[in-house]
Design a protein around this motif. Structure first.
Motif, PDB file in Angstrom:
ATOM      1  N   GLU A   1      24.542  48.997  38.308  1.00 50.56           N
ATOM      2  CA  GLU A   1      24.096  49.836  37.188  1.00 50.56           C
ATOM      3  C   GLU A   1      23.709  51.226  37.675  1.00 50.56           C
ATOM      4  N   LYS A   2      22.999  51.285  38.811  1.00 48.57           N
ATOM      5  CA  LYS A   2      22.598  52.571  39.377  1.00 48.57           C
ATOM      6  C   LYS A   2      23.814  53.433  39.725  1.00 48.57           C
ATOM      7  N   MET A   3      24.849  52.781  40.238  1.00 49.91           N
ATOM      8  CA  MET A   3      26.040  53.505  40.669  1.00 49.91           C
ATOM      9  C   MET A   3      27.031  53.697  39.525  1.00 49.91           C
ATOM     10  N   GLU A   4      26.644  53.267  38.327  1.00 47.70           N
ATOM     11  CA  GLU A   4      27.439  53.437  37.110  1.00 47.70           C
ATOM     12  C   GLU A   4      28.839  52.839  37.242  1.00 47.70           C
ATOM     13  N   LEU A   5      28.897  51.640  37.825  1.00 51.96           N
ATOM     14  CA  LEU A   5      30.162  50.925  37.919  1.00 51.96           C
ATOM     15  C   LEU A   5      30.427  50.227  36.591  1.00 51.96           C
ATOM     16  N   LYS A   6      31.599  50.438  36.039  1.00 53.88           N
ATOM     17  CA  LYS A   6      31.970  49.880  34.752  1.00 53.88           C
ATOM     18  C   LYS A   6      33.129  48.901  34.927  1.00 53.88           C
ATOM     19  N   GLN A   7      32.848  47.633  34.800  1.00 49.24           N
ATOM     20  CA  GLN A   7      33.849  46.574  34.953  1.00 49.24           C
ATOM     21  C   GLN A   7      34.715  46.770  36.209  1.00 49.24           C
TER      22      GLN A   7
ATOM     23  N   THR B   1      28.767  36.967  43.811  1.00 48.23           N
ATOM     24  CA  THR B   1      29.713  37.272  42.747  1.00 48.23           C
ATOM     25  C   THR B   1      29.682  36.218  41.644  1.00 48.23           C
ATOM     26  N   PHE B   2      29.717  34.948  42.026  1.00 45.35           N
ATOM     27  CA  PHE B   2      29.697  33.879  41.021  1.00 45.35           C
ATOM     28  C   PHE B   2      28.416  33.929  40.190  1.00 45.35           C
ATOM     29  N   ARG B   3      27.300  34.205  40.830  1.00 49.36           N
ATOM     30  CA  ARG B   3      26.028  34.260  40.101  1.00 49.36           C
ATOM     31  C   ARG B   3      26.026  35.403  39.085  1.00 49.36           C
ATOM     32  N   ILE B   4      26.543  36.561  39.481  1.00 52.21           N
ATOM     33  CA  ILE B   4      26.592  37.692  38.564  1.00 52.21           C
ATOM     34  C   ILE B   4      27.590  37.423  37.434  1.00 52.21           C
ATOM     35  N   ALA B   5      28.766  36.908  37.797  1.00 54.91           N
ATOM     36  CA  ALA B   5      29.836  36.712  36.810  1.00 54.91           C
ATOM     37  C   ALA B   5      29.469  35.671  35.761  1.00 54.91           C
ATOM     38  N   THR B   6      28.782  34.601  36.175  1.00 52.35           N
ATOM     39  CA  THR B   6      28.424  33.565  35.205  1.00 52.35           C
ATOM     40  C   THR B   6      27.255  33.997  34.325  1.00 52.35           C
ATOM     41  N   ARG B   7      26.430  34.899  34.810  1.00 49.99           N
ATOM     42  CA  ARG B   7      25.308  35.399  34.016  1.00 49.99           C
ATOM     43  C   ARG B   7      25.734  36.547  33.100  1.00 49.99           C
ATOM     44  N   ARG B   8      26.726  37.324  33.566  1.00 52.11           N
ATOM     45  CA  ARG B   8      27.151  38.516  32.818  1.00 52.11           C
ATOM     46  C   ARG B   8      28.669  38.462  32.589  1.00 52.11           C
ATOM     47  N   PRO B   9      29.106  37.691  31.596  1.00 52.03           N
ATOM     48  CA  PRO B   9      30.553  37.581  31.335  1.00 52.03           C
ATOM     49  C   PRO B   9      31.194  38.954  31.134  1.00 52.03           C
TER      50      PRO B   9
END
Length: 285
Positions: free
Chosen positions: A92-98, A111-119
């Motif tokens: 979010e800080k680095m403004e990465l969009k998808q 990665t799996f933890r982020i992806a499953t929490r934030r589809p």
């Protein structure tokens, strides 16, 4: 003619200075590259050089790793869940969009933890020598199971050698087709970072917490089956931590996944970064 350069910076995330490597044009496809033990974002230096004219690349060091801050254990809990939250805030800080994501080793659970929490937070997935299946646990991980199940003085003796030079060499050299092609500077540098004050306790805490990833494997498998992500698998087949059976298990549940197997170690980029760069360019376009 290659013109882009790799640059290096830090950004403060919730009081922790996170170091990152950065290259490429921000207007192009984004790739965030995630790795932990033993060589943090340094694992991606050559790959970033290979890809920097075609993509925007950013590779952070996790808290306690590489050139990022090493918060005291009383101030920061070294768990995969906590690191995943930090990396999510970093994005979010680095403004990465998808962005696309390249996950190696410990980068997989993050990665799996982020992806499953934030589809939908990631676009395409590139996994290298990481795991989401018990059948993908190689002999080195199997030997660590007593420690994962019951951390005590005796079981700790089983895993502490991983933090020595010989242990670090297992990641780089064990299973490498041509050890003469592995730059010794890379594992000596990894040893330096992992031998700093407090590192042994931090790394043992995190390894012990790997049991929480194994507990999450069924959820990640469910996510893979239901989501069918656009997925590239690039694998060092002789990895004693997460061998090619880990990749084959993922491909079984995501049949469309593209799999490339290399006759090398856990750190397949050491011998095959050029080949893997070609895989990525073909996969992402």
């Amino acid at each position: 003619m290659k013109t882009q350069a790799i640059s290096y910076g830090k950004v403060n995330v919730d009081g922790i200075n996170i170091f990152y490597r950065e290259a490429g044009d921000k207007a192009k496809q984004q790739i965030i590259l995630l790795n932990g033990v033993p060589n943090a974002s340094g694992a991606f230096q050559e790959l970033m050089n290979d890809l920097k004219d075609d993509y925007y690349l950013i590779a952070p060091d996790f808290p306690g790793f590489g050139n990022s801050d090493i918060p005291d254990k009383t101030d920061y809990e070294y768990t995969f869940q906590n690191i995943a939250l930090t990396i999510e805030q970093f994005m979010e800080k680095m403004e990465l969009k998808q962005p696309n994501v390249y996950a190696l080793g410990y980068g997989g659970p993050i990665t799996f933890r982020i992806a499953t929490r934030r589809p939908g937070i990631f676009n395409n997935y590139i996994l290298q020598n990481s795991n989401a299946y018990e059948e993908g646990l190689g002999p080195a991980m199997q030997e660590a199971v007593p420690f994962l199940e019951n951390r005590n003085k005796e079981t700790t003796k089983l895993v502490k050698p991983l933090l020595t030079l010989d242990g670090i060499k297992l990641f780089f050299l064990n299973g490498a087709k041509d050890p003469g092609k592995i730059n010794p500077d890379h594992y000596i540098s990894a040893l330096h970072y992992l031998n700093r004050p407090g590192q042994e306790d931090i790394q043992l805490d995190l390894l012990y917490n790997y049991a929480s990833n194994i507990a999450e494997y069924p959820n990640w498998q469910k996510w893979l089956k239901e989501t069918q992500p656009h997925l590239l698998l690039v694998w060092g087949k002789n990895d004693i931590f997460f061998p090619v059976s880990a990749a084959e298990a993922i491909k079984r549940d995501v049949p469309s996944a593209e799999l490339h197997v290399y006759d090398t170690s856990h750190l397949a980029l050491e011998e095959h970064h050029t080949d893997i760069a070609k895989n990525i360019k073909s996969f992402l376009g």
